[in-house]
Design a protein around this motif. Structure first.
Motif, PDB file in Angstrom:
ATOM      1  N   PRO A  44     -20.138 128.371 -11.249  1.00  0.00           N
ATOM      2  CA  PRO A  44     -20.264 127.567 -12.467  1.00  0.00           C
ATOM      3  C   PRO A  44     -19.406 128.124 -13.603  1.00  0.00           C
ATOM      4  O   PRO A  44     -18.589 129.034 -13.395  1.00  0.00           O
ATOM      5  N   GLY A  45     -19.579 127.562 -14.816  1.00  0.00           N
ATOM      6  CA  GLY A  45     -18.683 127.878 -15.918  1.00  0.00           C
ATOM      7  C   GLY A  45     -19.200 128.950 -16.857  1.00  0.00           C
ATOM      8  O   GLY A  45     -20.109 129.721 -16.531  1.00  0.00           O
ATOM      9  N   LEU A  46     -18.619 128.982 -18.059  1.00  0.00           N
ATOM     10  CA  LEU A  46     -18.967 129.994 -19.055  1.00  0.00           C
ATOM     11  C   LEU A  46     -20.449 129.907 -19.431  1.00  0.00           C
ATOM     12  O   LEU A  46     -20.997 128.815 -19.578  1.00  0.00           O
ATOM     13  N   ARG A 178     -17.234 137.276 -34.656  1.00  0.00           N
ATOM     14  CA  ARG A 178     -18.238 136.336 -34.168  1.00  0.00           C
ATOM     15  C   ARG A 178     -17.822 134.880 -34.399  1.00  0.00           C
ATOM     16  O   ARG A 178     -18.069 134.005 -33.568  1.00  0.00           O
ATOM     17  N   ASP A 179     -17.160 134.600 -35.535  1.00  0.00           N
ATOM     18  CA  ASP A 179     -16.794 133.227 -35.875  1.00  0.00           C
ATOM     19  C   ASP A 179     -15.609 132.694 -35.079  1.00  0.00           C
ATOM     20  O   ASP A 179     -15.311 131.501 -35.141  1.00  0.00           O
ATOM     21  N   ALA A 180     -14.946 133.560 -34.324  1.00  0.00           N
ATOM     22  CA  ALA A 180     -13.721 133.129 -33.647  1.00  0.00           C
ATOM     23  C   ALA A 180     -13.995 132.277 -32.423  1.00  0.00           C
ATOM     24  O   ALA A 180     -13.173 131.431 -32.051  1.00  0.00           O
ATOM     25  N   TYR A 181     -15.153 132.489 -31.781  1.00  0.00           N
ATOM     26  CA  TYR A 181     -15.384 131.828 -30.494  1.00  0.00           C
ATOM     27  C   TYR A 181     -16.867 131.522 -30.354  1.00  0.00           C
ATOM     28  O   TYR A 181     -17.702 132.425 -30.347  1.00  0.00           O
ATOM     29  N   SER A 182     -17.192 130.249 -30.215  1.00  0.00           N
ATOM     30  CA  SER A 182     -18.588 129.816 -30.276  1.00  0.00           C
ATOM     31  C   SER A 182     -19.368 130.074 -28.991  1.00  0.00           C
ATOM     32  O   SER A 182     -20.597 130.046 -29.003  1.00  0.00           O
ATOM     33  N   PHE A 183     -18.688 130.324 -27.886  1.00  0.00           N
ATOM     34  CA  PHE A 183     -19.381 130.455 -26.609  1.00  0.00           C
ATOM     35  C   PHE A 183     -20.076 131.796 -26.438  1.00  0.00           C
ATOM     36  O   PHE A 183     -20.960 131.930 -25.594  1.00  0.00           O
TER      37      PHE A 183
END
Length: 292
Positions: A44-46, A178-183
């Motif tokens: 599966p994915g992220l 933290r704000d750079a990538y929501s995942f």
């Protein structure tokens, strides 16, 4: 073989086993006819792991009727671990899984990837040292992480520039803000792999040239299927699924299935879409060069 439209509960019975040579071994769940020489490995994915996909039980039950077992590994990249991992490390761990499955008597193995699991599948088909038993890969919802990020993150240029700057200073293993990538938490190295042009994960972007696409598929020696979702929320509005399928067709002649399932989302949550997806995977299995 058409599968039932009856809703299935998310329950599979099987064996949980460990594999690998690390101090803390990895685990995988093995269900279906476990003594069969045929196995499907589901990736599966992220932020996902075993049983994450709404059609997991449906595909496992369907292939079990054909004598195939299902293997769901928990890799270092599973769940929130993706941000500290890499496709190269995934392939190393999948090599250990393949070695273990061969020792269990598996002779023919198919990878089914979902979302970023497609990069894992395709990277393994390209570079896996133990990929001899691999007979095919299904790439389901094979979207570009880079194109999604550019379309969804207004400050993408800022964050990519920051990551490039940090990488140039030998800070690739440091964490992005933290704000750079929501995942989830992600290192500079994995962020650039996912979000920057020509990153290691950049396999399905619509703007890749034919030469780039051919180079990606050149090491692959097995049949492939690409199955996209008509209403995939991770595909930018400017990108059409038909273009992605055509790009795949011209890059690699051994795609035996190229299809869009209309009206379904990224994860294929509608039951009707799941049935079509599973039947398409079963049709792809009919094209594989293995003993019946």
């Amino acid at each position: 073989m058409l599968i039932s439209s009856v809703s299935l509960s998310a329950i599979l019975h099987g064996t949980l086993f460990t594999f690998g040579f690390q101090e803390a071994p990895l685990t995988a769940f093995h269900s279906g006819p476990q003594h069969s020489p045929y196995a499907m490995v589901l990736l599966p994915g992220l932020n996902e792991g075993p049983m994450a996909l709404p059609w997991t039980t449906r595909i496992a039950d369907a292939i079990a009727q054909r004598g195939w077992s299902t293997v769901q590994p928990t890799l270092s990249a599973s769940f929130s671990g993706f941000g500290m991992s890499s496709l190269e490390y995934d392939t190393w761990e999948l090599d250990m899984l393949m070695d273990h499955l061969v020792k269990l008597g598996k002779k023919h193995i198919m990878l089914v990837g979902h979302s970023t699991g497609n990069q894992q599948s395709l990277h393994y088909a390209r570079f896996g040292k133990n990929r001899a038993p691999l007979v095919g890969c299904v790439l389901q919802a094979a979207m570009s992480d880079r194109e999604w990020y550019v379309s969804a993150e207004p400050n993408h240029q800022k964050w990519i520039a920051l990551a490039r700057s940090m990488a140039a200073k030998n800070q690739s293993e440091e964490m992005m803000p933290r704000d750079a990538y929501s995942f989830g938490p992600v290192t500079v190295r994995r962020f650039l792999s996912l979000a920057d042009k020509n990153g290691t994960d950049d396999m399905f972007s619509s703007d890749l040239t034919l030469e780039q696409r051919k180079a990606i598929y050149a090491p692959v020696q097995v049949k492939l299927a690409m199955i996209l979702s008509g209403n995939d929320e991770y595909r930018p509005m400017t990108v059409q699924s038909e273009l992605l399928l055509e790009n795949a067709r011209t890059a690699y002649p051994r795609f035996t299935v190229l299809k869009t399932i209309p009206g379904v989302d990224h994860a294929v949550t509608p039951v009707g879409g799941q049935i079509e997806l599973v039947n398409t995977i079963l049709s792809f299995m009919d094209t594989l060069d293995i003993p019946k």
